[in-house]
Write an enzyme that holds these catalytic residues in place. Sequence first.
Site: not given
Ligand code: ACO
Length: 432
Positions: A366, A267, A308
Amino acid sequence: MSDKKAYLDCDSCEERIELDVLSGTVGPDAVDITQLYGGAGLFTYDPGFLSTASCGSAITYIDGDEGILRYRGYPIEQLAAKSSFLEVSYLLMYGELPNEDQLSTFTNKIMHHTMINEALLRFFEGFHCDAHPMAMMVGVVGSLSAFYHDSIDMQDEAHRELAAYRLLAKMPTIAAAAYKHNVGERVMYPRNNLSYVGNFLQMMFGLPCEDYAVDPLAERAVDLLFILHADHEQNASTSSVRLVGSSGANPFACIAAGVASLWGPAHGGANEAVLKMLEEIGDASQIDKYIDKAKDKDDPFRLMGFGHRVYKNYDPRAKIIREVCLQVLEKLADSNNPLFELAHRLEERALHDEYFLERGLYPNVDYYSGIIYRALGIPESMFTVMFAIARTAGWVSHWMEMLKDPKHRIGRPRQLYVGADQRDYVPMEERT
Ligand code: ACO
């Protein structure tokens, strides 16, 4: 009563269940399942709330597919170009843009609640000098409850408003005090004649032994980042604030819960994680290796600042921030900043990769904000704290909206129980 209906053919209860469908102003309709358990004995199952609207809210609208973000109907691009953080805070809290008098009264009130009790300042002495500032924030913001508990009648709108003012006003003071504790410098008291952000910069970087002049570029850049971070509807930290607040808890405790939730790297901790990641990658020759790691399911590495829960398109805030980032670096004569260059190259590479495109993974708010903060001299450990100051505007607005809503009840999710069925206690001597 809604005219639209949804029907659920239910095997387990052998009937067709009719459900009302609710429409918002814009955005997807929502199936009203409030009577589902009482009527049909069914729960819904939605881990992570991927398809659940936890409340009705008139504050912020997001369309993740189109990359749209609006506060109270106003596009984020217009607010970023024309507004200020305190004006946006007023808008979030009260629903309308203030006129000149309203803004001046609001600003005056906020800027006259910036001091914190001296006893609260002494709390910092209890923390080790290398304590993470977010750890101090969680503790000290929560401790405000001890100072104002008796003066808050949650049923009284004026009391709730005062608590919101206090929180918005004191967050920068607490944040700067945490930073000063880390660097071993004397806490700077607030200067109410400065702007909200100017005062924060003065408390961060000012020293008792010399005058401090606020840099207008830094002031505008931070104000803009605060606008962009001010609210984002029912994200994890805002939902935490609402859930804690739904029990009637003290507002300072509710906001401390928001700070705790924001701290997580998935987050608000992501901007700190982005810089760590860029430093780990090191230079452009390593980009392919790290892209492969991000795609590898057996590797825990993720591209921080990418992806996201809601945006499956470019996060509109990231577009604005990338522009500001360039402006800040140019003005600081640092346009060849190697981290920005690396971030830009990494973004380009990811945006041409099927893995990221298929999953709708684009830079989020971010991705570039940390680079700006670092260029302004704000250390990594303070990045999430900056986010928390800004998000306080959204948190208090949601808290006030929830308590005003006649439909609000204590938040109490149910569960799909998957544990053991009833069984008899086994005496110790009979256990294997
Ligand atoms: N790098 C690589 N793969 C990713 C990433 C990433 N940053 N984010 C998602 N994926 C992949 C997942 O592995 C998943 O793959 P799959 O379908 O083959 O299993 C798919 O994309 C969907 O991802 P989820 O984790 O199910 O998406 P969710 O909506 O639960 O997660 C999140 C969103 C937590 C933001 C995620 O994208 C992440 O961890 N990003 C990196 C951390 C980040 O930048 N967070 C800031 C968010 S903005 C904020 O809070 C203000």
